[in-house]
Design a protein around this motif. Structure first.
Motif, PDB file in Angstrom:
ATOM      1  N   LYS A  38       0.851  -1.191   0.000  1.00 12.93           N
ATOM      2  CA  LYS A  38       0.000   0.000   0.000  1.00 12.93           C
ATOM      3  C   LYS A  38       0.889   1.243   0.000  1.00 12.93           C
ATOM      4  O   LYS A  38       2.104   1.141   0.202  1.00 12.93           O
ATOM      5  CB  LYS A  38      -0.873  -0.014   1.251  1.00 12.93           C
ATOM      6  CG  LYS A  38      -1.836  -1.175   1.285  1.00 12.93           C
ATOM      7  CD  LYS A  38      -2.532  -1.215   2.629  1.00 12.93           C
ATOM      8  CE  LYS A  38      -3.458  -2.405   2.715  1.00 12.93           C
ATOM      9  NZ  LYS A  38      -3.990  -2.587   4.065  1.00 12.93           N
ATOM     10  N   ASN A  39       0.249   2.398  -0.161  1.00 14.65           N
ATOM     11  CA  ASN A  39       1.018   3.646  -0.118  1.00 14.65           C
ATOM     12  C   ASN A  39       1.702   3.790   1.243  1.00 14.65           C
ATOM     13  O   ASN A  39       1.099   3.500   2.280  1.00 14.65           O
ATOM     14  CB  ASN A  39       0.096   4.850  -0.347  1.00 14.65           C
ATOM     15  CG  ASN A  39      -0.408   4.895  -1.767  1.00 14.65           C
ATOM     16  OD1 ASN A  39       0.248   4.422  -2.680  1.00 14.65           O
ATOM     17  ND2 ASN A  39      -1.592   5.463  -1.950  1.00 14.65           N
ATOM     18  N   HIS A 189       0.620   0.075  -6.850  1.00 16.90           N
ATOM     19  CA  HIS A 189      -0.423  -0.202  -5.864  1.00 16.90           C
ATOM     20  C   HIS A 189      -1.700  -0.674  -6.577  1.00 16.90           C
ATOM     21  O   HIS A 189      -2.693  -0.969  -5.953  1.00 16.90           O
ATOM     22  CB  HIS A 189      -0.673   1.012  -4.961  1.00 16.90           C
ATOM     23  CG  HIS A 189      -1.204   2.195  -5.674  1.00 16.90           C
ATOM     24  ND1 HIS A 189      -0.398   3.062  -6.369  1.00 16.90           N
ATOM     25  CD2 HIS A 189      -2.461   2.645  -5.824  1.00 16.90           C
ATOM     26  CE1 HIS A 189      -1.147   4.002  -6.905  1.00 16.90           C
ATOM     27  NE2 HIS A 189      -2.398   3.776  -6.597  1.00 16.90           N
ATOM     28  N   ASP A 205       4.218  -4.368   4.087  1.00 15.20           N
ATOM     29  CA  ASP A 205       3.135  -3.794   4.879  1.00 15.20           C
ATOM     30  C   ASP A 205       3.765  -2.780   5.828  1.00 15.20           C
ATOM     31  O   ASP A 205       4.986  -2.649   5.884  1.00 15.20           O
ATOM     32  CB  ASP A 205       2.437  -4.918   5.661  1.00 15.20           C
ATOM     33  CG  ASP A 205       1.072  -4.486   6.147  1.00 15.20           C
ATOM     34  OD1 ASP A 205       0.618  -3.401   5.728  1.00 15.20           O
ATOM     35  OD2 ASP A 205       0.465  -5.224   6.936  1.00 15.20           O
TER      36      ASP A 205
END
Lengths: 295, 222
Positions: A38-39, A189, A205
């Motif tokens: 994710k970002n 993403h 993560d």
């Protein structure tokens, strides 16, 4: 096996904030490697370390056997780099930028660049700053493909692109990858696009590295089971069987690397009464969300 | 081989260069018109007396022009590199990173040199038309530190723009603001007649300062 990229025991902090600890991966020559997350999980940090734009807190990255902190011009000539947001020299027009880059790369293939530019239907004197995000992405792609690099590093190529441009980008990448001995390192993403492209992935993560394995193995081993519980909703926690879990009312989605039989035995051992237990097929994106969670 | 880096830098700088050069010529024209006017309306001997003994600098209008020119050229050249971290593209080119930076500043400094040269040569011609040779050399010696300040302004602005951290940028701005003041101690003409070689050396030393900011950028200091 020959490795194009080797990252060994990479740890990085921004101030006191840990980005990741002890990240290890190797990219074999000719493979397509996806760094997914994710970002804010450290994808761009890794790209910056790989390109020598950031010194890691500890550990090292080697590209073609050279430490990424001191890449020689000869090694940089073998690497095509796409910056996040398809950043290029926007004060140039598409003719000027082709002339500029071609002087640096002996294997420059201007045909592939102009083939992409023809699709854009823009004048050769059109400044890049006056182009749309999708058009700029094609300019950036054309430039790095024209270099004919041995390694392509793509930092979130899909950012800001509509589906048409994403598809065009992927079509050209796939063609490039088919060429002999080419290696691609890609972060994104938007996972759905990468399913047919990448063959090895590392998933990051906020807590660090979640997974590092071939995509085919990940999709084969990681499973999504859905069932309904009867009576009280169980308080299931993540453990060696349960990789991730979502419970909405009495509907449970359980993600695991274990087999259906092992998961059912596990549920029974906890005294959970359930029904309609079945495995749900997953795309790579489903598996990614199942592993990392929706939040 | 002619480096393609010069081509890229020229594309960025060409309009700013031509505009600043045009402005410098207009300033010279203004000096010429004022001088012609004053010499017609003030008795020439009296005007010469004012220039020589009272230290009247008929060319003081260009005092800050080289400095302004240096700052403008550096902003036009280096702001696009820092916007969206485009400097990463430049550092990714298959050339040694320090060499790239030095080539970039060498072109900017060369254009600053052309602007300064034209400004001073035209000023010398104007001065020579109205005054004896001694006054011409005195004018050159007086404007020389202003010209050098232009180069310091260029190198300093480039260094400040490449510097990744705002706090350090502000500290550098204060340091250079104080330092550039040393080039403007012009109580009288020829103030720097003996010291200008030292100022020239100091100015040349500034040309490599950008390497430090470039190193910090490459190491990921943010």
């Amino acid at each position: 096996m020959e490795y194009v990229v080797e990252c060994n025991h990479l740890t990085h902090y921004y101030g006191k904030k840990l980005v990741y600890k002890d990240l290890n991966f190797k990219i074999p020559k000719g493979s397509i490697f996806g760094l997914l997350g994710k970002n804010g999980t450290g994808k761009t940090t890794t790209i910056n370390i790989l390109n020598g734009f950031l010194t890691p807190t500890s550990g090292e990255c080697l590209i073609f056997g050279e430490n990424s902190q001191n890449l020689s011009p000869e090694t940089k000539r073998r690497i095509g780099f796409l910056m996040e947001g398809h950043i290029q020299y926007s004060f140039m027009n598409i003719q000027q930028i082709e002339k500029f880059y071609s002087a640096f790369f002996p294997r420059w293939n201007k045909d592939i660049y102009w083939e992409l530019m023809k699709k854009l239907e823009v004048s050769s004197t059109q400044k890049i700053s006056r182009m749309s995000c999708g058009q700029r992405s094609q300019v950036a792609l054309g430039l790095i493909l024209a270099q004919d690099p041995d390694l392509l590093i793509l930092d979130d190529y899909s950012m800001g692109l509509d589906p048409g441009y994403r598809r065009l980008f992927l079509d050209y990448l796939t063609e490039y990858a088919k060429a002999e001995e080419k290696t691609i390192f890609v972060t994104s993403h938007i996972i759905q696009d990468l399913e047919k492209l990448i063959d090895y992935c590392v998933i990051l993560d906020y807590s660090g590295i979640l997974l590092s394995m071939p995509v085919e193995e990940f999709q084969r081993k990681f499973k999504h089971f859905r069932f309904q519980v009867e009576g009280n909703v169980p308080d299931l926690k993540k453990d060696e069987v349960v990789t991730n879990i979502e419970i909405i009312k009495n509907h449970v989605s359980l993600y695991s690397f274990k087999s259906a039989e092992e998961v059912e035995n596990y549920l029974k051992s906890l005294g959970i009464h359930y029904s309609d237990f079945h495995q749900v097929p997953m795309t790579l994106e489903d598996a990614f969300i199942g592993l990392t969670g929706k939040y | 081989m002619f480096s393609p880096i010069y081509y890229k830098e020229w594309l960025k700088l060409r309009w700013a260069f031509l505009i600043v050069l045009g402005f410098a010529l207009l300033m010279d024209l203004n000096i010429y018109l004022n001088l012609s006017h004053d010499i017609i309306f003030i008795e020439p001997k009296s005007y010469l007396y004012n220039v020589i003994f009272r230290g009247i600098k008929f060319y003081s209008g260009i005092q800050y022009l080289p400095l302004l020119s240096g700052i403008v050229l550096a902003i036009v050249q280096f702001y696009p590199e820092m916007h969206s971290d485009r400097l990463k593209l430049t550092f990714h080119l298959p050339v040694n990173e320090n060499r790239v930076l030095l080539q970039m500043v060498s072109l900017g400094a060369f254009l600053q040199f052309i602007i300064s040269l034209v400004l001073v040569l035209v000023l010398m011609l104007i001065t020579g038309k109205f005054f004896p040779g001694e006054v011409v050399s005195s004018v050159v010696l007086t404007v020389l530190p202003w010209v050098l300040a232009g180069f310091v302004g260029y190198f300093a602005t480039a260094m400040i723009l490449i510097e990744p951290i705002w706090k350090v940028r502000i500290i550098l701005m204060l340091i250079f603001y104080g330092f550039i003041g040393f080039f403007y101690f012009d109580f009288f003409y020829n103030t720097y007649a003996r010291s200008w070689p030292y100022f020239l050396l100091l100015t040349l030393a500034h040309s490599v300062f950008i390497l430090y900011s470039g190193y910090r950028f490459r190491r990921g200091v943010r």
